[in-house]
Design a protein around this motif. Structure first.
Motif, PDB file in Angstrom:
ATOM      1  N   GLU A  46       0.831  -1.208   0.000  1.00 10.92           N
ATOM      2  CA  GLU A  46       0.000   0.000   0.000  1.00 10.92           C
ATOM      3  C   GLU A  46       0.861   1.251   0.000  1.00 10.92           C
ATOM      4  O   GLU A  46       1.923   1.286   0.626  1.00 10.92           O
ATOM      5  CB  GLU A  46      -0.910   0.007   1.234  1.00 10.92           C
ATOM      6  CG  GLU A  46      -1.909  -1.129   1.256  1.00 10.92           C
ATOM      7  CD  GLU A  46      -2.888  -1.001   2.411  1.00 10.92           C
ATOM      8  OE1 GLU A  46      -3.413   0.111   2.625  1.00 10.92           O
ATOM      9  OE2 GLU A  46      -3.122  -2.010   3.099  1.00 10.92           O
ATOM     10  N   GLU A  80       2.175   4.935   1.027  1.00  9.59           N
ATOM     11  CA  GLU A  80       2.253   5.595   2.323  1.00  9.59           C
ATOM     12  C   GLU A  80       1.146   6.639   2.447  1.00  9.59           C
ATOM     13  O   GLU A  80       0.759   7.272   1.462  1.00  9.59           O
ATOM     14  CB  GLU A  80       3.618   6.262   2.499  1.00  9.59           C
ATOM     15  CG  GLU A  80       4.760   5.273   2.640  1.00  9.59           C
ATOM     16  CD  GLU A  80       4.578   4.322   3.827  1.00  9.59           C
ATOM     17  OE1 GLU A  80       4.218   4.810   4.913  1.00  9.59           O
ATOM     18  OE2 GLU A  80       4.783   3.107   3.650  1.00  9.59           O
ATOM     19  N   VAL A  81       0.633   6.820   3.648  1.00 12.82           N
ATOM     20  CA  VAL A  81      -0.431   7.793   3.899  1.00 12.82           C
ATOM     21  C   VAL A  81      -0.047   8.643   5.109  1.00 12.82           C
ATOM     22  O   VAL A  81       0.883   8.322   5.845  1.00 12.82           O
ATOM     23  CB  VAL A  81      -1.785   7.095   4.163  1.00 12.82           C
ATOM     24  CG1 VAL A  81      -2.217   6.271   2.971  1.00 12.82           C
ATOM     25  CG2 VAL A  81      -1.716   6.224   5.431  1.00 12.82           C
ATOM     26  N   GLU A 123      -1.075   9.469   8.585  1.00 13.23           N
ATOM     27  CA  GLU A 123      -1.915   8.879   9.620  1.00 13.23           C
ATOM     28  C   GLU A 123      -2.274   9.862  10.733  1.00 13.23           C
ATOM     29  O   GLU A 123      -2.888   9.481  11.737  1.00 13.23           O
ATOM     30  CB  GLU A 123      -1.210   7.656  10.227  1.00 13.23           C
ATOM     31  CG  GLU A 123      -0.903   6.567   9.209  1.00 13.23           C
ATOM     32  CD  GLU A 123      -0.264   5.345   9.839  1.00 13.23           C
ATOM     33  OE1 GLU A 123      -0.395   5.179  11.076  1.00 13.23           O
ATOM     34  OE2 GLU A 123       0.352   4.552   9.102  1.00 13.23           O
ATOM     35  N   LEU A 129      -4.891  10.794   2.942  1.00 18.00           N
ATOM     36  CA  LEU A 129      -5.453   9.637   3.630  1.00 18.00           C
ATOM     37  C   LEU A 129      -6.825   9.325   3.049  1.00 18.00           C
ATOM     38  O   LEU A 129      -7.741  10.142   3.134  1.00 18.00           O
ATOM     39  CB  LEU A 129      -5.572   9.916   5.133  1.00 18.00           C
ATOM     40  CG  LEU A 129      -6.152   8.790   5.989  1.00 18.00           C
ATOM     41  CD1 LEU A 129      -5.255   7.547   5.942  1.00 18.00           C
ATOM     42  CD2 LEU A 129      -6.338   9.255   7.435  1.00 18.00           C
ATOM     43  N   TYR A 137      -5.419   0.904  -1.588  1.00 21.47           N
ATOM     44  CA  TYR A 137      -5.574   1.248  -0.171  1.00 21.47           C
ATOM     45  C   TYR A 137      -6.557   0.274   0.468  1.00 21.47           C
ATOM     46  O   TYR A 137      -7.746   0.282   0.144  1.00 21.47           O
ATOM     47  CB  TYR A 137      -6.077   2.679  -0.022  1.00 21.47           C
ATOM     48  CG  TYR A 137      -5.149   3.720  -0.589  1.00 21.47           C
ATOM     49  CD1 TYR A 137      -4.117   4.256   0.177  1.00 21.47           C
ATOM     50  CD2 TYR A 137      -5.295   4.177  -1.898  1.00 21.47           C
ATOM     51  CE1 TYR A 137      -3.262   5.216  -0.334  1.00 21.47           C
ATOM     52  CE2 TYR A 137      -4.441   5.137  -2.420  1.00 21.47           C
ATOM     53  CZ  TYR A 137      -3.431   5.655  -1.637  1.00 21.47           C
ATOM     54  OH  TYR A 137      -2.584   6.599  -2.150  1.00 21.47           O
ATOM     55  N   THR A 191      -5.783  -1.261   4.121  1.00 22.30           N
ATOM     56  CA  THR A 191      -5.716  -1.143   5.582  1.00 22.30           C
ATOM     57  C   THR A 191      -5.334   0.262   6.021  1.00 22.30           C
ATOM     58  O   THR A 191      -5.652   0.659   7.133  1.00 22.30           O
ATOM     59  CB  THR A 191      -4.692  -2.140   6.152  1.00 22.30           C
ATOM     60  OG1 THR A 191      -3.396  -1.846   5.620  1.00 22.30           O
ATOM     61  CG2 THR A 191      -5.061  -3.561   5.781  1.00 22.30           C
ATOM     62  N   LYS A 192      -4.669   1.010   5.157  1.00 21.61           N
ATOM     63  CA  LYS A 192      -4.228   2.362   5.512  1.00 21.61           C
ATOM     64  C   LYS A 192      -5.285   3.376   5.088  1.00 21.61           C
ATOM     65  O   LYS A 192      -5.108   4.163   4.155  1.00 21.61           O
ATOM     66  CB  LYS A 192      -2.881   2.671   4.854  1.00 21.61           C
ATOM     67  CG  LYS A 192      -1.748   1.796   5.367  1.00 21.61           C
ATOM     68  CD  LYS A 192      -0.423   2.170   4.719  1.00 21.61           C
ATOM     69  CE  LYS A 192       0.716   1.329   5.262  1.00 21.61           C
ATOM     70  NZ  LYS A 192       2.022   1.717   4.660  1.00 21.61           N
ATOM     71  N   THR A 193      -6.416   3.341   5.783  1.00 22.23           N
ATOM     72  CA  THR A 193      -7.512   4.264   5.506  1.00 22.23           C
ATOM     73  C   THR A 193      -8.020   4.844   6.822  1.00 22.23           C
ATOM     74  O   THR A 193      -7.800   4.264   7.900  1.00 22.23           O
ATOM     75  CB  THR A 193      -8.688   3.570   4.790  1.00 22.23           C
ATOM     76  OG1 THR A 193      -9.347   2.690   5.718  1.00 22.23           O
ATOM     77  CG2 THR A 193      -8.200   2.755   3.582  1.00 22.23           C
ATOM     78  N   SER A 234     -10.333   2.369   8.523  1.00 22.58           N
ATOM     79  CA  SER A 234      -9.604   1.251   9.132  1.00 22.58           C
ATOM     80  C   SER A 234      -8.942   1.668  10.440  1.00 22.58           C
ATOM     81  O   SER A 234      -8.977   0.922  11.433  1.00 22.58           O
ATOM     82  CB  SER A 234      -8.550   0.720   8.161  1.00 22.58           C
ATOM     83  OG  SER A 234      -9.142   0.260   6.974  1.00 22.58           O
ATOM     84  N   PHE A 235      -8.348   2.858  10.460  1.00 23.42           N
ATOM     85  CA  PHE A 235      -7.704   3.332  11.684  1.00 23.42           C
ATOM     86  C   PHE A 235      -8.722   3.538  12.800  1.00 23.42           C
ATOM     87  O   PHE A 235      -8.500   3.170  13.951  1.00 23.42           O
ATOM     88  CB  PHE A 235      -6.953   4.639  11.418  1.00 23.42           C
ATOM     89  CG  PHE A 235      -5.787   4.489  10.478  1.00 23.42           C
ATOM     90  CD1 PHE A 235      -5.075   3.308  10.392  1.00 23.42           C
ATOM     91  CD2 PHE A 235      -5.402   5.540   9.662  1.00 23.42           C
ATOM     92  CE1 PHE A 235      -3.999   3.166   9.532  1.00 23.42           C
ATOM     93  CE2 PHE A 235      -4.326   5.415   8.791  1.00 23.42           C
ATOM     94  CZ  PHE A 235      -3.621   4.223   8.727  1.00 23.42           C
TER      95      PHE A 235
END
Length: 318
Positions: free
Chosen positions: A72, A74-75, A77, A97, A105, A107-109, A112-113
């Motif tokens: 994925e 990078e985002v 966070e 994000l 994308y 899990t890095k959403t 999801s967080f």
């Protein structure tokens, strides 16, 4: 991990499973899709399938990803909770994000967080991945439906800040139509028009010039959308001739988006865009809760670029 579903529609009717997956979801290689099929991770109409199965109109294809196999991007966070009530979360989303799983994308959403702490959280509305600012999540389906009805009835009042190219001198109000831009090479691109056209929906937006930075030839604009159409603010500002800086899809040159997809963020693109992401920021949201006779009014924090290029902006915001 969550599985994802896709309904088969033209022009993909009649294609094989492997052909559809490779064309529709290129973030996996053909070899990777073949591996996932062999691992029984792809189903059609609930049944495990082979790569050569032909797809019919209306078939539902289900894909169950293997955690960690997608690299994925990078985002950012660094989201924050602006306000929490028994029913809602008012969250400040950073500019890089995505709201929910899509494409590469998974899990890095933001969703999801948030789900690590709030397992039953539901987005009430959405922001584009590169748009920063305030977004609301509901803690139950009943709360989501209640507030979404207010959005539909235009009883939720939103304000955005946009940093645009050029000097917007006067207040502008666009009252027209928005729909798919059939002449664009970009599938998702919308277009604003003062006249109704096939497939269009009404679009109303109010723009207020705040400050102009002469050295950079850029303006800070307060935006009040009345309707809530996809890409409404971005397409409307392009129509006015003041595209949002950093916007790859609705900039002065449409092929910027295609260049970015093909070659990534090159130094030449950075210079042309001015900013690496679109300078659109959801600044405030307000609605009345008749059940408690309260006005809910939440502001997000300004983005750093506002303070850098328009340090006196707080003195001019109505």
């Amino acid at each position: 991990m969550t599985s994802y579903q896709s309904v088969i529609r033209p022009p993909y009717v009649g294609k094989t499973v492997i052909s559809y997956l490779a064309q529709k979801f290129p973030y996996h290689s053909i070899e990777e899709w073949e591996f996932l099929i062999a691992e029984n991770r792809i189903k059609v109409q609930g049944d495990i399938v082979t790569a050569s199965k032909q797809l019919l109109n209306g078939d539902v294809l289900e894909y169950q990803p293997i955690p960690g196999r997608i690299l994925e991007p990078e985002v950012d966070e660094n989201y924050s909770i602006l306000k929490e009530t028994d029913e809602f979360l008012f969250v400040e989303k950073p500019g890089n994000l995505p709201m929910h799983p899509a494409g590469r994308y998974r899990t890095k959403t933001l969703l999801s967080f948030l789900e690590t702490k709030y397992p039953k959280i539901i987005p009430v509305h959405r922001l584009d991945r590169e748009t920063s600012g305030i977004v609301i999540f509901a803690k139950s389906e009943e709360s989501r439906m209640w507030l979404q009805k207010k959005f539909e009835n235009r009883e939720v009042y939103k304000e955005y800040f946009a940093i645009v190219s050029g000097n917007l001198l006067t207040e502008q109000k666009l009252d027209g139509y928005i729909g798919k831009d059939i002449h664009s090479a970009i599938r998702k691109k919308m277009i604003y028009s003062p006249d109704e056209f096939s497939g269009s929906k009404t679009s109303q937006t109010h723009f207020f010039p705040i400050l102009y930075n002469k050295d950079k030839d850029m303006s800070l604009v307060l935006v009040r959308p009345i309707t809530g159409r996809i890409h409404q603010i971005r397409a409307s500002l392009l129509y006015l001739g003041y595209p949002i800086l950093g916007d790859k899809m609705y900039g002065k040159r449409e092929t910027i988006f295609l260049d970015f997809v093909n070659f990534g963020m090159t130094e030449a693109l950075k210079e042309e865009l001015v900013f690496e992401r679109q300078m659109l920021h959801a600044y405030s949201i307000r609605f009345v809760d008749e059940r408690t006779n309260q006005v809910i009014h939440v502001h997000s924090n300004p983005i750093a670029e506002m303070d850098i290029y328009f340090p006196d902006w707080k003195n001019y915001v109505p």
